[in-house]
Structure formats: structure tokens, C-alpha cells
Design a protein around this motif. Structure first.
Motif, PDB file in Angstrom:
ATOM      1  N   ASP A  25      -0.308  -7.235   1.189  1.00 44.96           N
ATOM      2  CA  ASP A  25      -0.182  -7.062  -0.261  1.00 44.96           C
ATOM      3  C   ASP A  25      -0.706  -5.726  -0.769  1.00 44.96           C
ATOM      4  OD1 ASP A  25       0.835  -9.690  -0.395  1.00 44.96           O
ATOM      5  OD2 ASP A  25      -1.207 -10.495  -0.410  1.00 44.96           O
ATOM      6  N   ASP A  26      -0.941  -4.773   0.137  1.00 43.48           N
ATOM      7  CA  ASP A  26      -1.548  -3.500  -0.256  1.00 43.48           C
ATOM      8  C   ASP A  26      -0.563  -2.495  -0.839  1.00 43.48           C
ATOM      9  OD1 ASP A  26      -4.007  -4.386   0.526  1.00 43.48           O
ATOM     10  OD2 ASP A  26      -4.118  -3.176   2.358  1.00 43.48           O
ATOM     11  N   GLY A  27       0.723  -2.735  -0.695  1.00 48.67           N
ATOM     12  CA  GLY A  27       1.731  -1.761  -1.110  1.00 48.67           C
ATOM     13  C   GLY A  27       1.568  -1.254  -2.531  1.00 48.67           C
ATOM     14  N   PRO A  28       1.458  -2.134  -3.528  1.00 48.54           N
ATOM     15  CA  PRO A  28       1.295  -1.657  -4.901  1.00 48.54           C
ATOM     16  C   PRO A  28       0.032  -0.816  -5.112  1.00 48.54           C
ATOM     17  CG  PRO A  28       2.002  -3.945  -4.895  1.00 48.54           C
ATOM     18  CD  PRO A  28       1.667  -3.597  -3.472  1.00 48.54           C
ATOM     19  N   ALA A  29      -1.046  -1.154  -4.419  1.00 45.51           N
ATOM     20  CA  ALA A  29      -2.284  -0.372  -4.552  1.00 45.51           C
ATOM     21  C   ALA A  29      -2.093   1.034  -3.991  1.00 45.51           C
ATOM     22  CB  ALA A  29      -3.433  -1.080  -3.834  1.00 45.51           C
ATOM     23  N   TYR A  30      -1.382   1.139  -2.880  1.00 48.92           N
ATOM     24  CA  TYR A  30      -1.088   2.462  -2.320  1.00 48.92           C
ATOM     25  C   TYR A  30      -0.228   3.265  -3.291  1.00 48.92           C
ATOM     26  CZ  TYR A  30      -3.066   2.000   2.354  1.00 48.92           C
ATOM     27  OH  TYR A  30      -3.938   1.903   3.413  1.00 48.92           O
ATOM     28  N   ALA A  31       0.792   2.636  -3.834  1.00 47.41           N
ATOM     29  CA  ALA A  31       1.690   3.331  -4.765  1.00 47.41           C
ATOM     30  C   ALA A  31       0.924   3.810  -5.995  1.00 47.41           C
ATOM     31  CB  ALA A  31       2.840   2.414  -5.168  1.00 47.41           C
ATOM     32  N   ALA A  32       0.007   2.992  -6.504  1.00 45.72           N
ATOM     33  CA  ALA A  32      -0.776   3.386  -7.679  1.00 45.72           C
ATOM     34  C   ALA A  32      -1.699   4.555  -7.358  1.00 45.72           C
ATOM     35  CB  ALA A  32      -1.583   2.193  -8.193  1.00 45.72           C
TER      36      ALA A  32
END
Length: 199
Positions: A25-32
Motif C-alpha cells: 500500500d506504499d504507492g500513494p505515499a511514494y507518489a506524494a
């Protein structure tokens, strides 16, 4: 130094195959975090310690087709996992030590480093090497998808005053390494430091 490298390579080689499934579930945190770096179309950026390349798609989207995206990691197995996931389409993957990058001085506009600082055997010297490859005024993002306290708890530890990532320690360390700390965020679900290349 070789022992430090062997330890890091052994640690990540053993975990490379299922790394992404452990943290799905880390994808959005990386994108941000990439968005906070403020990259522009045409910029050149390095993902230092890129692992399985989770930041590469967001970095590519930020710099566009004319930009340059490099992903460097010490561990071949992590780069192989990045390629299997198709993330090599977002950037050029290099097996390289963050302490001795095969990149020209001042060649880059920014460096993104997720989870890297904890694995640097000589943090001041290694951060200075990241500064070497970035133009004056360029940016550094030190990122982790969870904050220091949550990460310590995950590893069964408590935070101490000598934690390298604590703001009173990290600010002076960055300054000695050619960076000026601009932003420091340490929340439960995000650790993000933005620094500017001085000189």
C-alpha cells in the motif's frame, strides 16, 4: 566498508523477491513524496537506493519523456525485481554504491532517497556524494512511508536522542554535507525531509 556492503546486500537480497508484497500500500505515499520534490518536465533525477523501483513511475511522470530518471541500488536482486515489475521502463537502472555514483558532478536536478539514510555506513560522506551529483539549488528528498516512531516500533525499538533522522541531528549533518534543510516532516504515516544543495 566491504563488510557494510555485504551486510546490506545480504539483507536485501534475501528480501527482494517479496519486497513489494510486504508493503503493497506504499504507492500513494511514494507518489506524494515525489510530488513534494517539485520536479519539472525535463529535469534529471536519481532515485538513490531505489530498491524495487517503487518511486520510478512517479519520478518519470514528474519529469516527462524528455527528463532523465536513474535508479541506483547496491543490490542486484532488488534491481532484478524492479525490472520484473516493469519499472525499468520508467528509468535506467544502475547497480551502484550511493557513496561512489557513476554520475558527473552537478549533472542532476534532484535526488530522491527512500529509506536510504539508515543504510549509509558513513552518512556525512555519503550525503556529500549525493550533493556532488546535484547542481547548486537542486533538491534532495529523504523519505520513508512511515514516521520514525512507527518504524522503530515495527523493529521493536524505541526512539533515542541519537537517532540520525531526528531533526536536531539531521539538520547539522545535512549542512556539513552540502545541503540546507528546508522541510522536516515526521508523522505516523510519513517521514519526509526536503533539502537544497548549497554552493
Amino acid at each position: 566498508m566491504a563488510d557494510d556492503h555485504t551486510h546490506v546486500q545480504d539483507f536485501f537480497t534475501a528480501r527482494a523477491a517479496d519486497w513489494d508484497t510486504r508493503f503493497p500500500d506504499d504507492g500513494p505515499a511514494y507518489a506524494a513524496a515525489v510530488s513534494a520534490l517539485g520536479l519539472r518536465a525535463g529535469d534529471a533525477v536519481l532515485d538513490a537506493g531505489c530498491g524495487t523501483g517503487r518511486a520510478l513511475p512517479a519520478l518519470r511522470a514528474a519529469v516527462g519523456p524528455r527528463g532523465t530518471v536513474l535508479g541506483a541500488d547496491l543490490t542486484a536482486a532488488m534491481l532484478e525485481a524492479a525490472a520484473r515489475a516493469g519499472r525499468d521502463r520508467g528509468g535506467l537502472l544502475l547497480q551502484a554504491d550511493a557513496a561512489r555514483l557513476p554520475v558527473r558532478t552537478h549533472a542532476l536536478d534532484a535526488v530522491f532517497a527512500a529509506g536510504l539514510i539508515a543504510h549509509l555506513p558513513r552518512p556525512e560522506r555519503d550525503l556529500a556524494e549525493l550533493a556532488r551529483v546535484v547542481r547548486p539549488g537542486g533538491l534532495l528528498a529523504l523519505f520513508h512511508p512511515i514516521g520514525r516512531a512507527a518504524l522503530a516500533a515495527r523493529h521493536g525499538r524505541t526512539l533515542t536522542d541519537d537517532d540520525l533522522r531526528a531533526e536536531p541531528n539531521l539538520g547539522p549533518l545535512l549542512a556539513r554535507s552540502g545541503w540546507r534543510l528546508n522541510t522536516y516532516i515526521d508523522e505516523r504515516d510519513r517521514f519526509l525531509v526536503l533539502a537544497e544543495r548549497t554552493g
